[in-house]
Motif scaffolding. Structure first.
Motif, PDB file in Angstrom:
ATOM      1  N   PRO A 103      41.799  31.153  49.120  1.00 42.69           N
ATOM      2  CA  PRO A 103      41.010  30.656  47.997  1.00 42.69           C
ATOM      3  C   PRO A 103      41.678  29.870  47.385  1.00 42.69           C
ATOM      4  N   LEU A 104      42.577  29.339  47.006  1.00 41.78           N
ATOM      5  CA  LEU A 104      42.512  28.029  46.594  1.00 41.78           C
ATOM      6  C   LEU A 104      42.432  26.800  47.317  1.00 41.78           C
ATOM      7  N   ASP A 105      42.238  26.393  47.743  1.00 41.09           N
ATOM      8  CA  ASP A 105      41.562  25.410  49.252  1.00 41.09           C
ATOM      9  C   ASP A 105      40.727  25.680  49.311  1.00 41.09           C
ATOM     10  N   VAL A 106      39.427  26.004  49.101  1.00 45.59           N
ATOM     11  CA  VAL A 106      38.354  26.710  48.756  1.00 45.59           C
ATOM     12  C   VAL A 106      37.951  25.662  46.916  1.00 45.59           C
ATOM     13  N   PRO A 107      37.011  25.057  47.148  1.00 44.28           N
ATOM     14  CA  PRO A 107      35.871  24.272  46.023  1.00 44.28           C
ATOM     15  C   PRO A 107      35.706  25.132  44.676  1.00 44.28           C
ATOM     16  N   ARG A 108      35.809  25.179  43.866  1.00 50.69           N
ATOM     17  CA  ARG A 108      35.920  26.347  42.830  1.00 50.69           C
ATOM     18  C   ARG A 108      34.608  26.721  42.527  1.00 50.69           C
ATOM     19  N   GLU A 109      33.848  24.921  42.920  1.00 47.49           N
ATOM     20  CA  GLU A 109      32.083  25.539  43.167  1.00 47.49           C
ATOM     21  C   GLU A 109      31.470  26.834  43.960  1.00 47.49           C
ATOM     22  N   GLU A 110      32.536  27.169  45.108  1.00 50.16           N
ATOM     23  CA  GLU A 110      31.917  28.003  46.388  1.00 50.16           C
ATOM     24  C   GLU A 110      32.889  29.174  45.855  1.00 50.16           C
ATOM     25  N   TRP A 111      33.511  29.264  45.027  1.00 48.88           N
ATOM     26  CA  TRP A 111      34.007  31.101  44.574  1.00 48.88           C
ATOM     27  C   TRP A 111      33.178  31.603  43.742  1.00 48.88           C
ATOM     28  N   TRP A 112      33.563  33.252  44.281  1.00 51.09           N
ATOM     29  CA  TRP A 112      32.500  34.357  43.779  1.00 51.09           C
ATOM     30  C   TRP A 112      33.377  35.355  43.051  1.00 51.09           C
ATOM     31  N   TRP A 113      32.404  35.548  41.939  1.00 48.35           N
ATOM     32  CA  TRP A 113      32.937  36.342  41.215  1.00 48.35           C
ATOM     33  C   TRP A 113      32.729  37.378  40.462  1.00 48.35           C
ATOM     34  N   HIS A 114      33.124  38.546  40.097  1.00 46.83           N
ATOM     35  CA  HIS A 114      32.535  40.044  39.620  1.00 46.83           C
ATOM     36  C   HIS A 114      33.279  39.920  37.904  1.00 46.83           C
ATOM     37  N   LEU A 115      32.472  39.448  36.655  1.00 49.10           N
ATOM     38  CA  LEU A 115      32.426  39.281  35.176  1.00 49.10           C
ATOM     39  C   LEU A 115      32.969  40.627  35.429  1.00 49.10           C
ATOM     40  N   PHE A 116      33.744  41.153  33.954  1.00 44.56           N
ATOM     41  CA  PHE A 116      33.614  42.131  33.611  1.00 44.56           C
ATOM     42  C   PHE A 116      34.103  42.518  31.603  1.00 44.56           C
ATOM     43  N   LEU A 117      33.593  43.593  31.440  1.00 39.60           N
ATOM     44  CA  LEU A 117      34.438  43.612  30.265  1.00 39.60           C
ATOM     45  C   LEU A 117      34.239  45.368  30.554  1.00 39.60           C
ATOM     46  N   ARG A 118      35.779  45.472  30.277  1.00 43.54           N
ATOM     47  CA  ARG A 118      35.996  47.781  30.300  1.00 43.54           C
ATOM     48  C   ARG A 118      35.297  48.388  29.129  1.00 43.54           C
ATOM     49  N   LEU A 119      34.600  49.086  29.579  1.00 40.83           N
ATOM     50  CA  LEU A 119      34.795  49.939  28.322  1.00 40.83           C
ATOM     51  C   LEU A 119      35.124  51.430  28.116  1.00 40.83           C
ATOM     52  N   PRO A 120      35.384  52.055  26.475  1.00 39.05           N
ATOM     53  CA  PRO A 120      35.916  53.297  26.269  1.00 39.05           C
ATOM     54  C   PRO A 120      34.791  54.174  27.106  1.00 39.05           C
ATOM     55  N   GLU A 121      35.818  55.315  27.105  1.00 37.82           N
ATOM     56  CA  GLU A 121      34.620  56.798  27.714  1.00 37.82           C
ATOM     57  C   GLU A 121      33.822  57.326  26.005  1.00 37.82           C
ATOM     58  N   PRO A 122      32.611  57.737  26.179  1.00 37.05           N
ATOM     59  CA  PRO A 122      31.647  57.718  27.424  1.00 37.05           C
ATOM     60  C   PRO A 122      30.817  57.132  26.587  1.00 37.05           C
ATOM     61  N   VAL A 123      30.870  56.309  27.454  1.00 35.70           N
ATOM     62  CA  VAL A 123      29.451  55.456  27.907  1.00 35.70           C
ATOM     63  C   VAL A 123      27.807  55.767  28.916  1.00 35.70           C
TER      64      VAL A 123
END
Length: 187
Positions: A76-96
């Motif tokens: 992964p660190l050899d792959v250009p950063r423009e090709e990286w995939w991601w899930h950005l996340f904000l954890r929420l308290p229950e209940p939502v």
């Protein structure tokens, strides 16, 4: 185990399911797609904070997290950063409630708000460490995690996960704190 803490030395931990807001994309951290996605995530979270405060109880804005991968045969660190995939996340308290998330997306006023989803995921068994310093020095901490995995007979079993305990725009290396987490399983 506290979701937002890790030891200075790599450790094996286990986590159950967590729920929160997430947006998926591809591109370099800090790039235009990433920045737009972070803005959408926080816009929806801000709207959700107001809805939750009226419905049950207020909660604080959660910390940004990222689960990262590359669709490439190279390390992964050899792959250009423009090709990286991601899930950005904000954890929420229950209940939502799912209805609250729908209402928050509609009222967020951000052009990319529709991409933000309410998700649940489980990491299970993990190796993690508290990384102190710039992101560019994470490979040193990742190597220490890999050493623990080898000694414990564990292999990767999911996406590389980072929890940003300090502001992602922080530039003082002394103040940069990131939980690095890797789901694992027995080899």
């Amino acid at each position: 185990m506290n979701w937002y803490s890790a030891a200075d030395d790599p450790e094996v931990v286990e986590f159950g399911p967590v729920r929160g807001l997430s947006v998926t994309g591809q591109g370099a951290p800090g790039g235009p797609v990433y920045t737009t996605s972070v803005g959408a995530l926080y816009a929806v979270a801000g709207a959700l904070l107001g809805i939750a405060a009226r419905a049950v109880r207020p909660f604080e804005m959660p910390l940004l997290e990222g689960r990262w991968w590359a669709e490439d045969e190279r390390p992964p660190l050899d792959v250009p950063r423009e090709e990286w995939w991601w899930h950005l996340f904000l954890r929420l308290p229950e209940p939502v409630d799912e209805v609250w998330a729908d209402e928050a997306r509609q009222s967020a006023g951000h052009p990319a708000a529709a991409r933000v989803q309410l998700v649940t995921f489980t990491e299970g068994l993990c190796v993690q460490v508290l990384h102190r310093g710039p992101y560019a020095e994470e490979p040193k901490s990742l190597a220490r995690m890999d050493a623990l995995m080898r000694s414990e007979g564990l292999v990767r079993n999911g996406l590389h996960h980072e929890i940003y305990l300090s502001d992602t725009g922080e530039t003082d290396p002394e103040k940069m704190l990131t939980v690095l987490r890797q789901p694992v399983r027995a080899a």
